[in-house]
Design a protein around this motif. Sequence first.
Motif: not given
Length: 566
Positions: A529-537, A414-430
């Motif tokens: 979102l692309q990351l979540y999509f690809n992970t589930g995919y 399961l992938i939960n989305m509670d408040s998307l990242n709206i603070v810009g692009r990152k080199k990492d994923i928390s």
Amino acid sequence: MLQLIKQVVGNVKSLLSYFFIAFVISGCSEQKQQSNNISEPSNFQAVYDDISIDNLKKHIKYLSSDEMAGREPASKGDRLTADYLIKHLKSLGIKPGNGDSYLQKVDLLAINSSVSQNLKIADIEFDFPNNYVANTRQKETIRSIENSELVFVGYGISAPEYNWDDYAGLDVAGKTVVILVNDPGYATGNPELFAGKTMTYYGRWTYKYEEAARQGAKAAIIIHETEPASYGWSVIKNGWTSTQYHLPRTSNSSPVVDVEMWINVEKTQELFNKAGLDFSVEKAKAQLAGFKAVDLGLKASVEITSTFKQSGSNNIVATLKGTEATDEHIIYMAHVDHLGQDKTLEGDQIYNGAHDNASGMAGLLEIARAYASLNKKPRRSITFVGAAAEEQGTLGSKYFADNPTMPLSKIVGLINMDSLNIVGRKKDISVKGHGKSELEEVLATAAEKQNRKLTPEPHPERGYYYRSDHFSLAIKGVPALSVGGGSISLNPEEAEIAERIGARVAKCYHQLCDEYAEDWGWHGAKEDLQLYFNTGYILSTNNQWPNWYEGTEFRLLRDKMMSSEK
Ligand SMILES: [Zn+2]
């Protein structure tokens, strides 16, 4: 957290390393296979690229508009939100996920409690809610304890996988247990104890009451200390004096104690002094393996009077059927509710909840659109869940976990989305609760495509992993991810966004100013979102069953669930 992985690997060296490596290797080859595989949808990359910022903006604007009035459960805005999600899912050709319905009804019980007889322990003066709070989860007008014996049970943890049992050989039936918050790993910083500084579920206050009830205690008191709780007394005071929402109890519900309480640390010291003990000494003992509970030789009385109101909301459930393993599901989840309105406040009084969580719902719809646009559908099914009443204690997702629309053993992850990242692009994923499950390896594979690396959340001791909807499934054993954003901005331009929007996000969390704004770091949201999509995919095209890492809290549950399946 790295520390946890090290510890875990150290504990079960060869066996785990083998699975870990085998998994990573197979995960990688799977990915390569996909990119060379002629049966992969020829438009995967186009669909991935097409996750649309314009669509996100459109959805968020509407879902956080004043017309929704803060999307309080059971309100008109709540129903309009459900209508909007269903309309879009339907138009994408995604079918009802709960039989022939997109809705799963969630009954809610509102309990308004007040203390009708003040807490009494010896001659200590308690003052509600300034140094203690008390509540009940039971639908009983009067709940009380009278001269109930007090027992200090340390951290109140019974954890077979950590070889720890504070209740060993103890009978607390009818008694009131006094419990420390967080866990011995956090308290000592010893990476060999629990997960070291990273909070395990055993450290969460919710667990403390659950375990006390399982042990047959009549009431439970948690000792508030700001650092291990990760918030001050004001949070307890505000949270525990307002209306509490619960799922109505049924014969299947887990047991609950009659009275749940918190007391502040000053009153705790007084209490231990009355018992002829020094709190700091007893606390230190509780941090050692083999700790023995202490009978405090004191008795507690308190009475709570409650009124009740029943209402109802809905989870939204929709499924895109897989082509082969139709009964195996990848779940994407986002909560649909927010805090509604507060007529006592200045300003427009509407908690629009644009970030929390119109953004997550918008993400859910964009990911649904992505899957629906693939010219070859995944072999496993994809289920989208809009969870009700998250802000009231993740109630919709708890109901879904208790009444799943598919066996829990058939949920791959399961992938939960509670408040998307709206603070810009990152080199990492928390990653919240970093080091918990093999889902993180799949995520890492998907993150490689974005040149991003997985990093632990900045404050693993605060237990954020246990505070949103994915956890309702995790606690049942279903591997679940909660990830987003990161701590390293991609470039100076994105760093500027992080600074500007980050300050706003922090200021507006659960405030009226959580409103839509054109200047959010939209490309960060898109990339996540692309990351979540690809992970589930990736999960949807293979036949793997990522598990919890050996030695983590929910591994035994999942193993049991999967073995009874065979
Ligand atoms: Zn939220």
